[in-house]
Design a protein around this motif. Structure first.
Motif, PDB file in Angstrom:
ATOM      1  N   LEU A  74     -28.649  -7.139  19.537  1.00 18.82           N
ATOM      2  CA  LEU A  74     -29.444  -6.651  20.659  1.00 18.82           C
ATOM      3  C   LEU A  74     -28.590  -6.715  21.926  1.00 18.82           C
ATOM      4  O   LEU A  74     -28.143  -7.791  22.327  1.00 18.82           O
ATOM      5  CB  LEU A  74     -30.699  -7.512  20.817  1.00 18.82           C
ATOM      6  N   PRO A 171     -35.531 -11.186  16.955  1.00 23.99           N
ATOM      7  CA  PRO A 171     -35.372 -10.146  17.986  1.00 23.99           C
ATOM      8  C   PRO A 171     -36.568 -10.022  18.926  1.00 23.99           C
ATOM      9  O   PRO A 171     -36.405  -9.658  20.097  1.00 23.99           O
ATOM     10  CB  PRO A 171     -35.154  -8.865  17.180  1.00 23.99           C
ATOM     11  N   PHE A 187     -31.208  -1.841  21.266  1.00 23.04           N
ATOM     12  CA  PHE A 187     -30.830  -2.163  19.890  1.00 23.04           C
ATOM     13  C   PHE A 187     -29.474  -1.528  19.601  1.00 23.04           C
ATOM     14  O   PHE A 187     -29.321  -0.316  19.628  1.00 23.04           O
ATOM     15  CB  PHE A 187     -31.909  -1.618  18.965  1.00 23.04           C
ATOM     16  N   PRO A 190     -28.195   0.686  15.396  1.00 20.48           N
ATOM     17  CA  PRO A 190     -29.232   0.363  14.405  1.00 20.48           C
ATOM     18  C   PRO A 190     -29.060   1.042  13.054  1.00 20.48           C
ATOM     19  O   PRO A 190     -29.675   0.623  12.074  1.00 20.48           O
ATOM     20  CB  PRO A 190     -30.526   0.836  15.081  1.00 20.48           C
ATOM     21  N   ILE A 215     -32.387   2.342  22.198  1.00 19.07           N
ATOM     22  CA  ILE A 215     -31.529   2.195  21.026  1.00 19.07           C
ATOM     23  C   ILE A 215     -30.204   2.909  21.288  1.00 19.07           C
ATOM     24  O   ILE A 215     -30.145   3.927  21.968  1.00 19.07           O
ATOM     25  CB  ILE A 215     -32.189   2.739  19.733  1.00 19.07           C
TER      26      ILE A 215
END
Length: 288
Positions: A74, A171, A187, A190, A215
């Motif tokens: 993260l 997370p 993120f 991913p 993300i």
């Protein structure tokens, strides 16, 4: 405007010192770079002191997390680095890296690999020891041709023969901690299936509901189909999409600025953050 929001220095597992990293970022034509070492902000002061004119530095960190037995990272941006709860948790994660490295070295020796703690410690230097340092040792010993080739089930990948667990954050708790410190969460890579199992998209939906901001879509470990799928998912969930190099110096083949983040997305990240602010360079020190 060229913006790279994922880069590592010798404070974790990169090969550039923080000062070298910001100078190299400026030389690569970047306008903004985020220093996102693993579970630490130890390199930030050096990077700031050396920050060249025309380059903006973003406070960052890549937190080690685990969800349902699957490792994930993260990215945290523009949080207050002094916030005590987040600082305490990142120290727990970082401090567990040394016993984990000893455990992996032991497993490698059981597999007939003549790797030693002294070798790995030399490679890590002052940085927080991690799997890439052990992977580099395997390259030095001729066990694998590249660092990436060490991250397979045969060696260091999650669940691999020489893999060992370490303390990692949930997370959802990591998102809460970063938010409480005024930061923004993304993120990291991913869909990087080459690194091992990835969390399912259903988990990304749950993370988005818990406050995940974005993300990382444009990344060297995502093929075009993966990028398209992740971009569509982000659109459905209202998540920001970033692009970054995940630069590690000479330890990996990616280059600073190889993938970049849209300036409007960067602007939204800075608007959401309350823990810290990007710092524009005024011409830092030129020494190594």
């Amino acid at each position: 405007m060229r913006i790279d929001l994922h880069a590592h220095s010798t404070a974790s597992d990169g090969t550039d010192t923080p000062a070298e990293l910001v100078r190299n970022a400026a030389a690569a034509g970047l306008d903004v770079v985020a220093l996102t070492d693993h579970d630490t902000v130890a390199g930030y002061a050096e990077a700031l002191a050396a920050l060249p004119h025309g380059l903006t530095l973003v406070t960052g960190m890549e937190l080690s997390c685990r969800l349902d037995g699957i490792g994930m990272h993260l990215l945290a941006y523009l949080f207050d680095p002094e916030e005590p709860e987040l600082a305490r948790e990142r120290e727990l994660v970082r401090d567990d890296r040394t016993p984990r490295a000893h455990a992996m070295i032991g497993k490698l020796r059981e597999l007939g690999v003549d790797v030693t703690w002294e070798q790995v410690s030399r490679i890590a230097g002052d940085g927080s020891v991690g799997r890439p340092h052990i992977a580099t040792a395997l390259v030095e010993l001729g066990v694998v041709p590249t660092v990436s080739d060490a991250f397979t089930p045969d060696w260091l990948a999650d669940g691999g023969r020489a893999h060992a667990e370490k303390h990692e954050l949930d997370p959802f708790e990591a998102i809460r901690l970063v938010k409480a410190a005024g930061g923004v969460t993304v993120f990291a890579h991913p869909g990087a299936v080459k690194r091992g199992r990835c969390v399912p998209e259903s988990a990304i939906v749950e993370l988005a509901s818990a406050g995940l901001d974005g993300i990382e879509v444009d990344h060297m470990d995502h093929d075009p189909d993966t990028r398209g799928r992740l971009r569509a998912l982000a659109g459905d969930l209202g998540l920001l999409t970033t692009g970054s190099s995940d630069y590690h110096g000479s330890r990996k083949t990616c280059r600073l600025g190889e993938y970049t983040t849209d300036p409007e997305i960067y602007g939204e990240i800075t608007r959401r953050a309350t823990g810290a602010f990007p710092v524009p360079g005024a011409g830092g020190a030129t020494g190594a």
